[in-house]
Design an enzyme around this catalytic site. Sequence first.
Site, PDB file in Angstrom:
ATOM      1  N   HIS A  58       0.849  -1.199   0.000  1.00 30.54           N
ATOM      2  CA  HIS A  58       0.000   0.000   0.000  1.00 30.54           C
ATOM      3  C   HIS A  58       0.892   1.260   0.000  1.00 30.54           C
ATOM      4  CE1 HIS A  58      -3.007   2.861   1.457  1.00 30.54           C
ATOM      5  NE2 HIS A  58      -3.928   1.949   1.520  1.00 30.54           N
ATOM      6  N   GLU A  67      -0.944   1.363  -5.372  1.00 27.26           N
ATOM      7  CA  GLU A  67      -0.706   0.129  -4.623  1.00 27.26           C
ATOM      8  C   GLU A  67      -0.738  -1.086  -5.552  1.00 27.26           C
ATOM      9  OE1 GLU A  67      -3.791   2.437  -1.863  1.00 27.26           O
ATOM     10  OE2 GLU A  67      -3.829   0.263  -1.611  1.00 27.26           O
TER      11      GLU A  67
HETATM   12  O1  TA6 Z   1      -6.093   1.605  -0.444  1.00 32.19           O
HETATM   13  C1  TA6 Z   1      -7.121   2.542  -0.294  1.00 32.19           C
HETATM   14  C2  TA6 Z   1      -7.837   2.293   1.033  1.00 32.19           C
HETATM   15  O2  TA6 Z   1      -8.487   1.046   1.044  1.00 32.19           O
HETATM   16  C3  TA6 Z   1      -8.804   3.451   1.278  1.00 32.19           C
HETATM   17  O3  TA6 Z   1     -10.151   3.044   1.162  1.00 32.19           O
HETATM   18  C4  TA6 Z   1      -8.443   3.932   2.677  1.00 32.19           C
HETATM   19  O4  TA6 Z   1      -9.177   3.204   3.655  1.00 32.19           O
HETATM   20  C5  TA6 Z   1      -6.944   3.606   2.692  1.00 32.19           C
HETATM   21  O5  TA6 Z   1      -6.887   2.311   2.114  1.00 32.19           O
HETATM   22  C6  TA6 Z   1      -6.246   3.730   4.020  1.00 32.19           C
HETATM   23  O6  TA6 Z   1      -6.706   2.758   4.891  1.00 32.19           O
HETATM   24  P1  TA6 Z   1      -6.117   2.790   6.407  1.00 32.19           P
HETATM   25  O7  TA6 Z   1      -6.764   1.604   7.065  1.00 32.19           O
HETATM   26  O8  TA6 Z   1      -4.632   2.679   6.302  1.00 32.19           O
HETATM   27  O9  TA6 Z   1      -6.536   4.129   6.962  1.00 32.19           O
END
Ligand code: TA6
Length: 304
Positions: free
Chosen positions: A170, A273
């Site tokens: 991510h 990601e």
């Molecule tokens: O990758 C995008 C995502 O799924 C968004 O929907 C947002 O929730 C982001 O990840 C960050 O998630 P986190 O749990 O790290 O705040």
Amino acid sequence: MNEVTALNDKYGLPARVVFRDGEGGLPFVDLFSETGRVVISLRGGQLINWTSQDGGEVIWLSPQARFAAGNSIRGGVPVCWPWFGAHPQQDSFPAHGFARTAPWEVLSSETSGDENVSIEMKLVQGDATRGYWPYPSDLAVRVSLGDGLKLELVTHNTGATPFTIGEALHTYFKVSDVRKVVVNGLDGCQYLDKVDGYARKRQVGAVTFDGETDRIYVDSGGDCVIEDPGLHRRIRISKHGSRSTVVWNPWAEKGGRLGDLGADGYLNMVCVESGNAADNRVSIAPGDEHRLAVTYRIERLDGR
Ligand code: TA6
């Protein structure tokens, strides 16, 4: 002997692989190469910064990142495993799985010449994680710094039954101003638009940013490129073993609500990601391994 001392004794390589007590007292390790430096938190197996010799800071870490136990660290490369996003059945389970908040142990470290340095880490699984994930399995991350930055996420099914994972690296990339960057490489790809009830849409041209953007591009295995005229660079993202690409920027309102992104943090980051999510989740048979690999390289726009 404390943990960091023991790690340096066993895996440290003078001036190349150096373990230290980082923020929040977490064990960090710095990897040094003539091409740059990365910082990794052993909690979460998470790279939290990459500074390239010729490109400056490439991976973004929030100035408001939290390092307390139980928190995910905002920025760097959180490891989403063994599911991506919300757990499909258990609302109480942590978003993006448990790997990014669990302890990891070092398997090996090595250098090759002045340019290449790498470390391999393994997720510590046991009573604390079995309630989330009962399957006998190993998860390893390998971080290699040299000609660019390579990350490998390897899942090994060590049990007797198949299982299915969702996963992603991510990655938060530093950008000059998200309103001025574009992401190329996803033209024509189908995506699930989380900002519009997961509606299925098709990308036309480059991805641009003028509001909250949260998309899972499915069946997208090609390179992506972040074009950043403000930093006079493009970041090329090349991957193998990943069929999904997630593009995310929370924008001002959601970014402010996160509490650890900073008031205007959204302006200087974009997540691209590399993973396997939604339609692309991966089933792994007993004894088999699945490897997701991604390499990031900087290209100067001004030819320097
Ligand atoms: O990758 C995008 C995502 O799924 C968004 O929907 C947002 O929730 C982001 O990840 C960050 O998630 P986190 O749990 O790290 O705040």
